[in-house]
Design an enzyme around this catalytic site. Structure first.
Site, mmCIF file in Angstrom:
data_model
loop_
_atom_site.group_PDB
_atom_site.id
_atom_site.type_symbol
_atom_site.label_atom_id
_atom_site.label_comp_id
_atom_site.label_asym_id
_atom_site.label_seq_id
_atom_site.Cartn_x
_atom_site.Cartn_y
_atom_site.Cartn_z
ATOM 1 N N SER A 1 -22.384 3.704 21.222
ATOM 2 C CA SER A 1 -21.989 2.932 22.399
ATOM 3 C C SER A 1 -20.961 1.875 22.007
ATOM 4 C CB SER A 1 -23.216 2.264 23.021
ATOM 5 O OG SER A 1 -22.842 1.426 24.084
ATOM 6 N N SER A 2 -19.882 1.788 22.798
ATOM 7 C CA SER A 2 -18.875 0.758 22.562
ATOM 8 C C SER A 2 -19.426 -0.585 23.028
ATOM 9 C CB SER A 2 -17.590 1.089 23.324
ATOM 10 O OG SER A 2 -17.045 2.299 22.873
ATOM 11 N N GLY B 1 -20.240 0.364 30.975
ATOM 12 C CA GLY B 1 -20.644 0.375 32.368
ATOM 13 C C GLY B 1 -21.850 -0.507 32.629
ATOM 14 N N ASN C 1 -27.417 5.604 24.026
ATOM 15 C CA ASN C 1 -26.324 6.297 23.357
ATOM 16 C C ASN C 1 -26.273 5.873 21.903
ATOM 17 O OD1 ASN C 1 -24.059 7.767 22.786
ATOM 18 N ND2 ASN C 1 -22.631 6.350 23.740
ATOM 19 N N GLU D 1 -25.493 -1.826 33.052
ATOM 20 C CA GLU D 1 -26.658 -1.558 32.206
ATOM 21 C C GLU D 1 -27.900 -2.160 32.842
ATOM 22 O OE1 GLU D 1 -26.023 -2.906 28.249
ATOM 23 O OE2 GLU D 1 -24.584 -1.316 27.760
ATOM 24 N N THR E 1 -14.492 7.814 26.422
ATOM 25 C CA THR E 1 -13.515 7.857 25.335
ATOM 26 C C THR E 1 -12.730 9.157 25.362
ATOM 27 O OG1 THR E 1 -14.971 6.463 23.988
ATOM 28 C CG2 THR E 1 -13.237 7.676 22.841
ATOM 29 N N SER F 1 -22.885 4.883 28.625
ATOM 30 C CA SER F 1 -22.674 5.416 27.284
ATOM 31 C C SER F 1 -22.957 6.913 27.280
ATOM 32 C CB SER F 1 -23.588 4.704 26.284
ATOM 33 O OG SER F 1 -23.293 3.326 26.256
ATOM 34 N N GLY F 2 -22.043 7.677 26.712
ATOM 35 C CA GLY F 2 -22.213 9.120 26.619
ATOM 36 C C GLY F 2 -21.674 9.874 27.802
#
Length: 1523
Positions: A214-215, A438, A211, A440, A165, A160-161
């Site tokens: 985060s998606s 990704g 993040n 984790e 995107t 995340s981050g």
């Protein structure tokens, strides 16, 4: 990452482990037993084992990193890490690892990397030729799809981050650019997909530990293409939504953003009975409610706008947010034990309220909702049995309902977005972009992390297979002998997690099937089945936690919530309840289920199994495509630019599989060098082979054989070395360099000692000579001092005597001046006293007279005051009446102003509608004139009112004079009457009051006068505005008349076509196309080309036969004329004395046939079409220059010898309605030929009509078109030659190995065959242009633009290809530029112009590459002296990409790089687009006036006539003129 190590020795450069930085650069100091003592860059000494050290190449640290990891000398973990760090410090955020792209988030704007010009550079470029970029990956996928007709996929991964995107947006932006869009689409696919992002982020993103956005789902954007490669549609597919987050979150995470946005929406929240986020159970499990820098209400508005863009109706929007509110109210329903055993009821009044609100929002029955939550139905043979649920089961039922509703709502949104974007079901190829979470690994890892890491294990297996496949393709392409290389796969981890029947997911589903199962029983069974599995471990401090060794490292999972989160019961009562909702939207989410006989209303659904099925579907989709990988890396946790956290990035590289790819490469041949690079680096190991008698491959093989290396392969273009072999080569190279440095030091010390001896001997001789000189100088100084003393004494005595004389003389003069001054002051004082006495006397007399005058004046004022009181009252009454009249005047004025504003608005409205309503313009103008007349009448009325006001003021003035006369008479009466004397005392007492009243009346009078003046000024302004309005109307009428004149001319052209009669064959076609275009010179002088009016076209029947015969004769003449012109155009008539014959003949024919006086354009159109046809058919190298010369000559003849005949005159005579206005416009209109001078030899000007003027414009466009075609063809021919000139040939680098390695030596002359091709191309161009008599003006412009294109192409290639930014390549390009300079000097300024200045950018860039001691140059010196034309961004790009492949020198200093980076950061904030590449100028660099000025005069009379002239009677006049 095991790698065979090279033999270490003292001074070896290595990487050592570090707790804070992961790895640090170090140097071997000594060997202590089995350990090695090293010192790192901070000076700290550390003992380490050899297997903990990795070799390091010190030369790579000065090059700013390599753009491909496979080019690293030592491919290992620290090498990869620090290569990324060096490139990130230079803002090079993209790096390749083979075909994998690593993108490091810069956390700052870099607009120069993503503009249209950059996309154009990567369009069609071979992968790896230019600098690493996300556009290169997108272009490679697109080209592979088009060439192989196979679908592609781009897998974007990272934590995340990391910028996944944003990378996805850039990929879609490039695919939209290169693929285009089908015709008729208003928005691009990129826009449509990106417009849906706020909506998906609101419902699918949440805050996690790492993040804030985060998606929590995977997104696969499928861009569909048609057969021609144009984008035809798109689809968004979502995977693996984290459903459990709806009902359960941990601190400091948050639920999905949409809930917090809805709570902060204000009125909408009140409508749904919502309060603060902290009041809802599904949100207050975490104490984090707001995000830093994010406004929930603003995000709510963005979500609403996204819904509008996607096409969600307002009714559906209300239903969506009503459903979200219902979920929040569901979470606040609490249960307590009921009266019966294992039953539950609503806990309190608060829960009842939320129950009622939830039922209202779902629009279902509240009792039925309560029953579905607290009871469950079981179907038996005897009937339906209703079973009560305890509190825990009721809570589980509530959460299951919330998760099911939210999941179906999310799926509905995705489906709605896909319908809005538009899918192409007939598309056979597509490019998919996968954006998924990704790997984790947190402090507390639960079921969600298990599923996410399971997905990443699957993707990693796919990634490993792709990397291994690419390795095999590389070996096959290089044609080397290789066998199957084994590499560690992660299939065992996947079997552990998903294999049936004893995988973790299978055991979890089995445990969930039994109601009495707990996480303890699940963990026990897990450890029993996988006790000896190498990938599974039992946690040390917990009986139920387990650890899995993933490809990215160990992760410990807490199993206490696994069973609860995996259970996803589909309750039939829930579906029946919501499918019967009165809200169509909610009922649509839950279609009626099919009737099934079941004993229980529970339908168990495993989250993990469904996750596995979705993942399998995703993998099947990916397996049908050709994958491309992008690994996004987050450089730091603070989201700040230029901050690189080694430990975090190393963890991400492991999670992203980058180090796994490196490990796979190490299993084969990790070190790959092209033959030229290998010989450049290791050629010194065998200097006897560097004589140029061997080719590169043979030289490389002999070097390796000489060192007795075996683990290598020789490919077609590269040398492949096993791991560790490069270390042996470097060790041998280091030994040779050490021996060479020792010899150099020995020779240097000898040189220093000899130089010291020679200098000492020379110093002794110099000292002796100096001592002798000192003695001689002392003797000479003594004699000189004696002579000087005598001379000084003489001058001192003379000076003393002169001083005494001057002093005495000045004293005498001072005494005389004082005496004269005293006598003068005495006379002045006497006169001053006499004048003062006279002045005092005069002032005293004046004071006595003034006192008498004041006494008389006071008496007069007292009398006047009494009379003024009486007059003031009269005046006050008059002023009141006048004020009333002034108010009426103000009303008239305001009305006039409103009418004026209305008129102004109407004029502006008429201007906007002028084009679309040309036919109604005359009517509108008449209306405006009437309105203007009415305004003039009102203005006259206002003027009359003003004149009346002035007359009234004059009457008041007369009355005031009469009153003054009466006052004088009254004064006489008062002197003689006794009654006024008695009232004098009374008047004096009231004098003060009268004075005050008088002052007030005077103030009112002044105010009234000011108001009157202001009204007068406003009236003047109104009058001025009206005059301006009249002028605007006049100008508008003039423009309208001009447009009407042009329309009339065009109408006359349309009406001038003769009627069609029966004509045979060719004559009929010509009569239809070219009737009435020309007249034979022998015809009568009546202006046949004058356009007939519509009435003249309607001829009587009696004249039909004569007209027919006349038209046939005319057509025959026209046909002959056209055939002659066509032959002149198609055949090459050549030149005489530099004059183009075709242009001169065409001009003389048009002049003789009176074509310029015609009002028809057929002959002119025929000439233009003929020239265009010749340009299409003929040889470009010959036809284009030939017609550029002829067309420009014909244009100059027209420009200089034509003048307007006032073609508006005839049209103005025919329009009687507007004759006055149009005639004025016609008189004031200036012809475009008014200022064109006459021909020098006395040729008279020709009267030209509108078609001739139009022909001149068409001819100008034709000249510009031919010039542009020549320029474009030259660029196409030049581009492949320039691509070979930007980089030095390999042979040059081989020979460079034998050259001196000293920077002070003379550079070796490099081969310039490619530059010779450029010179030959320029010579050929010049010969073609001059052979066709192209004017020097056009040659100069063409040569200048060619050199500008050379400058742009070479400079852009230099900035995009790192292998071009080398010292030797700079020398090669510099030698080529010297050849171009010689050519420019030889071509002379007449033809070359400013071509040398057009090469400024590449000259300065190459000059910067080849200078020595760059580190000593400051930024100001570089910008002002070395590269004044280059921008800071361009200098920064060259400085960071430069590497010295010849002498090993370094680029600019770190301080200069830091200064440039600071400047660029400021520019990024101020500029939107600041690319470092140059843009090509495609404009035409001249105008018609420039051609007229630059091209010399042409005399068309003295020309050589063609041989076929005798065949055409219509052209016989040319021979007569010639005689």
């Amino acid at each position: 990452m095991p790698e065979p190590k090279m033999s270490l020795r003292r001074g070896s450069k290595v990487w050592a482990e570090d707790k804070d930085l992961a790895w640090v650069a170090a140097e071997v100091l000594d060997f202590v037993g089995k350990q090695i003592l090293v010192v790192n860059t901070s000076g700290k000494k550390v003992l380490a084992f050899p297997d903990k050290l990795f070799p390091r190449d010190a030369d790579e640290e000065d090059h700013g990193g390599v753009d491909d990891m496979t080019k690293l000398t030592y491919l290992n973990e620290p090498g990869v890490l620090y290569n990324l760090q060096r490139r990130y410090a230079l803002n090079d955020i993209y790096t390749y690892t083979g075909s994998i792209l690593i993108a490091v988030n810069p956390f700052t704007k870099l607009p120069h990397l993503y503009n249209v010009h950059m996309m154009e550079q990567y369009k069609g470029a071979p992968f790896g030729e230019l600098s690493p970029h996300v556009f290169a990956v997108a272009d490679a996928s697109y080209r592979a799809m088009m060439n192989d007709a196979q679908s592609q996929s781009i897998l974007v991964s990272g934590e995340s981050g990391a910028g996944k995107t944003e990378t996805t947006k850039l990929i879609m932006q490039y695919l939209t650019y290169v693929g285009g869009r089908a015709a008729g689409d208003d928005r691009t696919v990129e826009q449509q997909v990106l417009e849906s992002n706020p909506l998906l982020e609101a419902f699918g993103n949440a805050k996690t530990v790492r993040n804030d956005n985060s998606s929590r789902f995977g997104k696969f954007v499928e861009i569909q293409f048609d057969a021609s490669g144009r984008i035809s549609g798109a689809a968004i597919r979502t995977y693996l939504l984290e459903r459990s987050r709806v009902v359960q979150i941990t601190d400091p995470e948050r639920n999905y953003h949409c809930f917090y946005q809805l709570c902060a929406s204000g009125r909408d929240a009140e409508k749904y009975k919502l309060d603060q986020s902290s009041h809802f159970h599904y949100l207050n499990q975490s104490k984090t409610y707001e995000l830093d820098g994010v406004s929930s209400i603003e995000e709510y508005m963005k979500t609403r706008r996204a819904m509008d863009i996607v096409g969600i109706s307002h009714e559906d929007q209300e239903a969506i947010f009503r459903t979200l509110a219902a979920i929040l109210h569901l979470g606040n329903i609490e249960f307590s034990p009921g009266k019966e055993y294992d039953s539950s009821v609503i806990k309190d009044q608060k829960s009842s309220f939320h129950m009622q609100v939830a039922a209202n929002l779902f629009r279902c029955d509240v009792n039925l909702l309560l029953a579905t939550l607290c009871t469950r139905s079981i179907q038996t043979r005897e009937g339906c049995i209703v079973k009560a649920l305890d509190c825990n089961a009721a809570v589980a039922s509530r959460d299951a309902l919330a998760k099911t509703v939210y999941a179906r709502l999310f799926d509905w949104l995705v489906d709605k977005i896909n319908r809005s974007v538009g899918q192409d079901l007939n598309s056979r190829v597509q490019i998919g972009v996968l954006d998924i979470y990704g790997f984790e690994c947190f402090k507390n890892n639960s079921f969600e992390q298990f599923c996410i890491n399971f997905a990443n294990e699957k993707l990693q297996q796919h990634f490993n297979e792709h990397v291994f496949k690419m390795e095999q393709e590389e070996y096959s392409k290089e044609e080397i002998n290789w066998s199957y290389i084994e590499f560690i796969d992660n299939q065992d981890v996947l079997d552990l997690m998903e294999k049936k029947p004893i995988g973790i997911i299978a055991l979890l589903d089995e445990a969930c099937m039994f109601p009495k199962s707990t996480h303890e029983t699940f963990s026990t069974k897990l450890f029993q089945n996988f006790r000896a599995h190498p990938r599974l471990e039992k946690a040390k401090f917990s009986e139920t936690d387990f650890t899995i060794r993933h490809y990215a490292g160990k992760v410990t999972y807490h199993s206490n919530t696994f069973l609860d989160k995996n259970r996803d019961y589909v309750v039939v009562e829930h579906c029946n309840l919501l499918s019967s909702s009165k809200c169509p939207f909610v009922a649509g989410l839950f279609p009626s289920p099919p009737e099934e006989s079941s004993r229980s209303s529970y339908k168990f659904s495993s989250v993990a199994s469904r996750f596995k099925q979705q993942l399998q579907a995703l993998m099947e989709t990916l397996n049908t495509t050709e994958p491309h990988y992008i690994r996004c890396v987050k450089p730091n946790s603070l989201n700040r630019p230029q901050k690189f956290e080694n430990l975090s990035i190393l963890h991400q590289l492991r999670c992203g599989g980058v180090l796994e790819a490196v490990r796979i490469s190490l299993a084969g041949y990790p070190t790959r060098r092209t033959y030229s690079e290998f010989i450049d680096r290791f050629g010194l190991l065998a200097p006897e082979l560097m004589d140029g008698s061997y080719d590169e491959k043979a030289m490389a093989e002999k070097i390796l054989r000489k060192l007795k290396l075996e683990n290598f392969q020789l490919g077609r273009t590269k040398v492949f070395l096993r791991a560790g072999q490069i270390g042996i080569l470097d060790a041998r190279r280091a030994e040779i360099l050490d021996n060479a440095s020792t010899r150099v030091q020995r020779r240097f010390r000898t040189f220093i000692a000899r130089r010291d001896f020679i200098s000492t001997r020379a110093a002794a001789s110099a000292l002796q000579a100096y001592c002798r000189g000192c003695l001689a100088r002392k003797m000479y100084a003594a004699k000189r001092e004696t002579a000087a003393t005598i001379l000084i004494q003489k001058y001192v005595r003379r000076w003393l005597l002169r001083c005494a004389y001057v002093k005495l003389c000045s004293a005498v003069i001072v005494i005389q001046s004082n005496l004269r001054g005293f006598s003068t002051r005495q006379r002045f004082l006497h006169g001053k006293k006499h004048k003062a006495v006279t002045l005092i006397q005069s002032h005293w007399r004046m004071r006595k007279v003034r006192l008498a005058f004041r006494n008389r004046q006071n008496s007069i004022i007292a009398i006047q005051c009494r009379w003024r009181q009486k007059l003031a009252k009269r005046e006050l009454r008059r002023r009141k009446q006048e004020a009333n009249e002034t108010g009426a005047l103000r009303l008239a004025k305001s009305k006039l102003e409103k009418q004026l504003e209305d008129l102004t608005w109407r004029l502006q409205f008429e201007k906007r509608l002028r084009v679309s309503h040309e036919e109604s313009k005359s009517v509108d103008i008449s209306k405006l004139q009437k309105t203007l007349e009415s305004l003039n009448l009102e203005l006259d009325a206002a003027k009359l009112a003003t004149i009346n006001e002035c007359n009234k003021n004059a009457v008041l003035q007369n009355q005031l004079e009469l009153s003054l006369k009466e006052k004088s008479a009254l004064e006489r009466e008062l002197i003689g009457t006794a009654e006024l004397r008695k009232e004098n005392a009374y008047l004096k007492s009231s004098l003060d009051a009268l004075e005050k009243k008088n002052l007030a009346l005077e103030l009112e009078l002044v105010k009234a006068q000011k108001d009157s003046n202001s009204s007068m000024e406003k009236l003047r302004e109104v009058e001025h505005n009206c005059s301006e309005l009249q002028q605007n109307v006049k100008s508008l009428e003039e423009k309208l008349s001009l447009l009407e004149d042009e329309n009339l001319v065009l109408r006359q052209k349309a009406l001038s076509v003769s009627p069609k009669h029966n004509r045979p064959g060719f004559a009929k076609a010509f009569s239809e196309k070219y009737s009435g275009a020309l007249v034979h010179p022998q015809s009568d002088r009546k202006p046949v080309f004058e356009s007939p009016t519509p009435t003249t076209l309607i001829t009587p029947f009696s004249h039909g036969l004569s007209e027919s015969r006349r038209s046939k004769l005319t057509v025959e003449r026209h046909r002959e004329n056209y055939e002659f012109l066509s032959r002149c155009i198609k055949e090459d008539l050549g030149f005489k004395d530099g004059k183009p014959l075709a242009a001169c003949i065409i001009y003389k024919c048009l002049l003789q046939w009176h074509a310029f006086e015609s009002e028809r354009t057929e002959i002119f159109d025929f000439i233009i079409e003929g020239v265009n046809d010749v340009l299409k058919v003929g040889d470009e190298n010959v036809t284009f220059p030939y017609w550029l010369s002829n067309a420009s000559a014909l244009l100059c003849l027209l420009q200089r010898n034509l003048r307007s005949n006032g073609f508006l005159t005839t049209t103005t005579q025919r329009s009687a309605g507007s004759s006055g206005l149009i005639s004025r416009v016609g008189q004031g209109l200036k012809s475009p030929f008014k200022y064109i001078g006459g021909f020098e030899d006395g040729l008279s000007h020709v009267e030209a009509r509108y078609p001739a003027i139009l022909f001149k414009q068409q001819l100008t466009a034709c000249v510009e078109k031919i010039f542009g075609l020549i320029r474009d063809n030259l660029k196409k021919e030049l581009s492949p030659l320039l691509s070979l000139c930007i980089q030095a040939p390999k042979a040059a680098r081989v020979h460079a190995g034998k050259s001196s390695r000293s920077p002070g030596s003379v550079p070796q002359q490099l081969p310039s065959s490619q530059w010779d091709n450029i010179i030959k191309f320029l010579d050929s161009l010049m010969s073609r242009l001059r052979g066709n008599q192209v004017p020097s003006f056009f040659i100069r412009k063409l040569i200048t633009q060619v050199f500008s294109f050379i400058n742009i192409s070479l400079f852009n290639s230099l900035l995009l290809r790192r292998e071009c930014c080398t010292f030797s390549n700079g020398e090669y390009v510099k030698s080529g530029l010297a050849e171009l300079e010689k050519w420019i000097v030889g071509a002379k300024e007449e033809y070359a112009g400013t071509s040398w200045h057009e090469l400024n950018y590449i000259r300065q860039a190459v000059g910067f590459l080849v200078i020595h001691q760059k580190r000593k140059k400051s930024l100001d010196e570089i910008r002002q002296d070395l590269c004044p034309a280059l921008t800071v961004r361009q200098i920064y790009r060259i400085s960071t990409m430069y590497w010295d492949d010849k002498y090993g020198t370094q680029s600019v200093s770190n301080e200069v790089v830091a200064q440039m980076r600071e400047i660029l950061n400021k520019d990024n904030q101020n500029l939107t687009s600041n690319s470092f590449l140059l843009d090509d100028d495609l404009s035409i660099p001249f105008s018609t006036e420039d051609i007229d000025i630059a091209i010399p005069a042409i005399d068309p009379s003295d020309i050589e006539l063609p041989n076929f002239l005798s065949e055409y009677p219509c052209a016989q006049f040319l021979g007569q003129h010639q005689k």
